[in-house]
Write a protein that holds these residues in place. Structure first.
Motif, PDB file in Angstrom:
ATOM      1  N   GLY A   1      97.712  -5.184  38.200  1.00  0.00           N
ATOM      2  CA  GLY A   1      98.778  -3.980  38.386  1.00  0.00           C
ATOM      3  C   GLY A   1      97.495  -3.956  39.853  1.00  0.00           C
ATOM      4  N   VAL A   2      96.662  -2.664  40.177  1.00  0.00           N
ATOM      5  CA  VAL A   2      95.939  -2.114  40.660  1.00  0.00           C
ATOM      6  C   VAL A   2      94.880  -1.617  40.273  1.00  0.00           C
ATOM      7  CG1 VAL A   2      97.405  -1.410  42.359  1.00  0.00           C
ATOM      8  CG2 VAL A   2      96.764   0.618  40.718  1.00  0.00           C
ATOM      9  N   GLY A   3      93.665  -1.823  40.614  1.00  0.00           N
ATOM     10  CA  GLY A   3      92.413  -1.361  40.141  1.00  0.00           C
ATOM     11  C   GLY A   3      91.933  -0.228  40.715  1.00  0.00           C
ATOM     12  N   ALA A   4      91.472   0.966  40.257  1.00  0.00           N
ATOM     13  CA  ALA A   4      91.154   1.864  41.170  1.00  0.00           C
ATOM     14  C   ALA A   4      89.683   2.799  40.995  1.00  0.00           C
ATOM     15  CB  ALA A   4      92.079   3.413  40.856  1.00  0.00           C
ATOM     16  N   TRP A   5      88.691   3.105  41.942  1.00  0.00           N
ATOM     17  CA  TRP A   5      87.632   3.150  41.930  1.00  0.00           C
ATOM     18  C   TRP A   5      86.924   4.039  42.949  1.00  0.00           C
ATOM     19  CZ3 TRP A   5      86.485   0.323  37.217  1.00  0.00           C
ATOM     20  CH2 TRP A   5      87.423  -0.544  37.309  1.00  0.00           C
ATOM     21  N   VAL A   6      85.660   4.951  41.832  1.00  0.00           N
ATOM     22  CA  VAL A   6      85.241   5.031  43.665  1.00  0.00           C
ATOM     23  C   VAL A   6      84.780   4.505  44.439  1.00  0.00           C
ATOM     24  CG1 VAL A   6      82.994   6.760  44.356  1.00  0.00           C
ATOM     25  CG2 VAL A   6      84.073   7.340  42.124  1.00  0.00           C
ATOM     26  N   ASN A   7      84.652   4.813  45.452  1.00  0.00           N
ATOM     27  CA  ASN A   7      84.333   3.914  47.318  1.00  0.00           C
ATOM     28  C   ASN A   7      82.978   3.934  47.562  1.00  0.00           C
ATOM     29  OD1 ASN A   7      84.967   2.585  49.503  1.00  0.00           O
ATOM     30  ND2 ASN A   7      84.658   4.053  50.280  1.00  0.00           N
ATOM     31  N   ARG A   8      82.045   3.629  46.317  1.00  0.00           N
ATOM     32  CA  ARG A   8      81.109   3.865  46.430  1.00  0.00           C
ATOM     33  C   ARG A   8      80.018   2.741  45.252  1.00  0.00           C
ATOM     34  NH1 ARG A   8      78.314   8.019  43.953  1.00  0.00           N
ATOM     35  NH2 ARG A   8      80.273   9.167  44.728  1.00  0.00           N
ATOM     36  N   CYS A   9      79.535   1.424  46.307  1.00  0.00           N
ATOM     37  CA  CYS A   9      78.734   0.603  45.168  1.00  0.00           C
ATOM     38  C   CYS A   9      77.572   1.143  44.539  1.00  0.00           C
ATOM     39  CB  CYS A   9      77.830  -0.166  46.294  1.00  0.00           C
ATOM     40  SG  CYS A   9      76.912  -1.807  46.211  1.00  0.00           S
ATOM     41  N   THR A  10      76.681   0.489  43.171  1.00  0.00           N
ATOM     42  CA  THR A  10      76.349   1.369  42.123  1.00  0.00           C
ATOM     43  C   THR A  10      75.125   0.699  42.560  1.00  0.00           C
ATOM     44  OG1 THR A  10      76.709  -1.147  40.895  1.00  0.00           O
ATOM     45  CG2 THR A  10      77.923   0.797  40.615  1.00  0.00           C
ATOM     46  N   HIS A  11      74.829  -0.125  43.799  1.00  0.00           N
ATOM     47  CA  HIS A  11      73.420  -0.397  43.975  1.00  0.00           C
ATOM     48  C   HIS A  11      72.466   0.710  45.098  1.00  0.00           C
ATOM     49  CE1 HIS A  11      69.874  -2.855  46.725  1.00  0.00           C
ATOM     50  NE2 HIS A  11      69.619  -2.850  45.352  1.00  0.00           N
ATOM     51  N   GLN A  12      73.631   0.910  46.168  1.00  0.00           N
ATOM     52  CA  GLN A  12      73.050   2.355  46.903  1.00  0.00           C
ATOM     53  C   GLN A  12      74.400   2.889  47.268  1.00  0.00           C
ATOM     54  OE1 GLN A  12      70.929   0.468  49.762  1.00  0.00           O
ATOM     55  NE2 GLN A  12      69.208   0.135  48.623  1.00  0.00           N
ATOM     56  N   PRO A  13      74.118   4.024  48.209  1.00  0.00           N
ATOM     57  CA  PRO A  13      75.302   4.468  48.134  1.00  0.00           C
ATOM     58  C   PRO A  13      76.047   4.576  49.208  1.00  0.00           C
ATOM     59  CG  PRO A  13      73.517   5.674  49.110  1.00  0.00           C
ATOM     60  CD  PRO A  13      72.939   4.915  47.740  1.00  0.00           C
ATOM     61  N   GLN A  14      76.472   2.763  49.542  1.00  0.00           N
ATOM     62  CA  GLN A  14      77.743   2.018  50.069  1.00  0.00           C
ATOM     63  C   GLN A  14      78.954   2.222  50.250  1.00  0.00           C
ATOM     64  OE1 GLN A  14      76.725   0.394  53.325  1.00  0.00           O
ATOM     65  NE2 GLN A  14      78.437   0.297  53.106  1.00  0.00           N
ATOM     66  N   ARG A  15      79.999   2.905  51.530  1.00  0.00           N
ATOM     67  CA  ARG A  15      80.714   2.408  50.304  1.00  0.00           C
ATOM     68  C   ARG A  15      81.857   0.831  50.821  1.00  0.00           C
ATOM     69  NH1 ARG A  15      82.933   5.212  55.760  1.00  0.00           N
ATOM     70  NH2 ARG A  15      84.614   5.953  54.762  1.00  0.00           N
ATOM     71  N   LEU A  16      82.192   1.314  49.576  1.00  0.00           N
ATOM     72  CA  LEU A  16      82.871  -0.226  49.981  1.00  0.00           C
ATOM     73  C   LEU A  16      83.831  -0.396  50.991  1.00  0.00           C
ATOM     74  CD1 LEU A  16      83.248  -0.763  45.740  1.00  0.00           C
ATOM     75  CD2 LEU A  16      81.758  -1.847  47.009  1.00  0.00           C
ATOM     76  N   ASP A  17      84.964   0.340  51.216  1.00  0.00           N
ATOM     77  CA  ASP A  17      85.932   0.311  51.918  1.00  0.00           C
ATOM     78  C   ASP A  17      85.297   1.354  53.223  1.00  0.00           C
ATOM     79  OD1 ASP A  17      87.761   1.019  53.951  1.00  0.00           O
ATOM     80  OD2 ASP A  17      89.328   0.806  52.534  1.00  0.00           O
ATOM     81  N   THR A  18      84.692   1.148  54.175  1.00  0.00           N
ATOM     82  CA  THR A  18      84.078   1.997  55.387  1.00  0.00           C
ATOM     83  C   THR A  18      85.273   2.466  55.896  1.00  0.00           C
ATOM     84  OG1 THR A  18      83.831  -0.137  56.934  1.00  0.00           O
ATOM     85  CG2 THR A  18      81.856   0.417  55.356  1.00  0.00           C
ATOM     86  N   GLY A  19      86.521   2.096  55.753  1.00  0.00           N
ATOM     87  CA  GLY A  19      87.484   2.745  56.453  1.00  0.00           C
ATOM     88  C   GLY A  19      88.823   2.006  57.495  1.00  0.00           C
ATOM     89  N   ARG A  20      87.835   0.643  57.011  1.00  0.00           N
ATOM     90  CA  ARG A  20      88.687  -0.395  57.544  1.00  0.00           C
ATOM     91  C   ARG A  20      89.112  -1.552  56.971  1.00  0.00           C
ATOM     92  NH1 ARG A  20      84.947  -2.784  63.214  1.00  0.00           N
ATOM     93  NH2 ARG A  20      85.264  -0.443  63.746  1.00  0.00           N
ATOM     94  N   GLY A  21      89.384  -1.291  55.243  1.00  0.00           N
ATOM     95  CA  GLY A  21      90.034  -1.843  53.752  1.00  0.00           C
ATOM     96  C   GLY A  21      88.968  -2.527  54.273  1.00  0.00           C
ATOM     97  N   ALA A  22      88.726  -2.443  52.602  1.00  0.00           N
ATOM     98  CA  ALA A  22      87.770  -3.365  51.742  1.00  0.00           C
ATOM     99  C   ALA A  22      87.962  -5.013  51.469  1.00  0.00           C
ATOM    100  CB  ALA A  22      87.588  -2.961  50.206  1.00  0.00           C
ATOM    101  N   THR A  23      86.705  -5.833  51.427  1.00  0.00           N
ATOM    102  CA  THR A  23      86.655  -7.108  51.811  1.00  0.00           C
ATOM    103  C   THR A  23      86.968  -7.202  50.081  1.00  0.00           C
ATOM    104  OG1 THR A  23      85.474  -7.652  53.456  1.00  0.00           O
ATOM    105  CG2 THR A  23      84.740  -8.883  51.956  1.00  0.00           C
TER     106      THR A  23
END
Ligand code: FES
Length: 154
Positions: A41-63
């Motif tokens: 269905g859908v996954g729901a996650w905090v928008n932050r990589c676990t390696h460094q504080p990098q947004r996964l979706d930077t405002g243009r949609g996640a890849t």
């Protein structure tokens, strides 16, 4: 008694590829979260990589590639359903989950630890409290101390 907040629809998440929203977490901090389509269905996650504080979706949609969220910084990939990473710098970690429930095609936020604030990311018109403007990424060495200067003359 858990309240649920209507976020969006599964169809809309699938069409958009990912869906960004802002929450307040249990520590009273504002966080971005993402919904991504997955087999369950859908996954729901905090928008932050676990390696460094990098947004996964930077405002243009996640890849999303082959059911995996791709971190834009170093390319680690996270399973969209489980949040687990088995490739890249973040391998062996898991994204921080947000609890949601799908009911008749509608996605509800059902996580008692977080509170919905707005659609979109932190910079997208979330003007709730803006008392914390300091991102803390400047290494200022303020010379507020009393003895930071000394003039030696010969
Ligand atoms: S910041 Fe995401 S893999 Fe490095």
């Amino acid at each position: 008694m858990s309240d649920r907040y209507r976020l969006t629809t599964v169809e809309r998440v699938r069409e958009a590829g990912s869906w960004l929203f802002t929450i307040r977490d249990r520590y009273d901090a504002r966080e971005e979260a993402i919904l991504v389509p997955c087999d369950a269905g859908v996954g729901a996650w905090v928008n932050r990589c676990t390696h460094q504080p990098q947004r996964l979706d930077t405002g243009r949609g996640a890849t999303i590639r082959d059911g995996e969220i791709v971190c834009p910084r170093h390319g680690s990939t996270f399973d969209a359903c489980s949040g687990a990473c088995d490739h890249g710098e973040a391998a062996g970690t898991r994204l921080r989950p947000i609890e949601v429930t799908v009911d008749d095609g509608v996605v509800y936020l059902t996580d008692d630890d977080v509170q919905y604030l707005s659609d979109g990311g932190l910079s997208a018109g979330n003007d709730g409290d803006d008392g914390d403007d300091d991102d803390g990424d400047s290494e200022s060495d303020d010379d507020g101390g009393p003895s930071s200067t000394s003039h030696i003359s010969f």
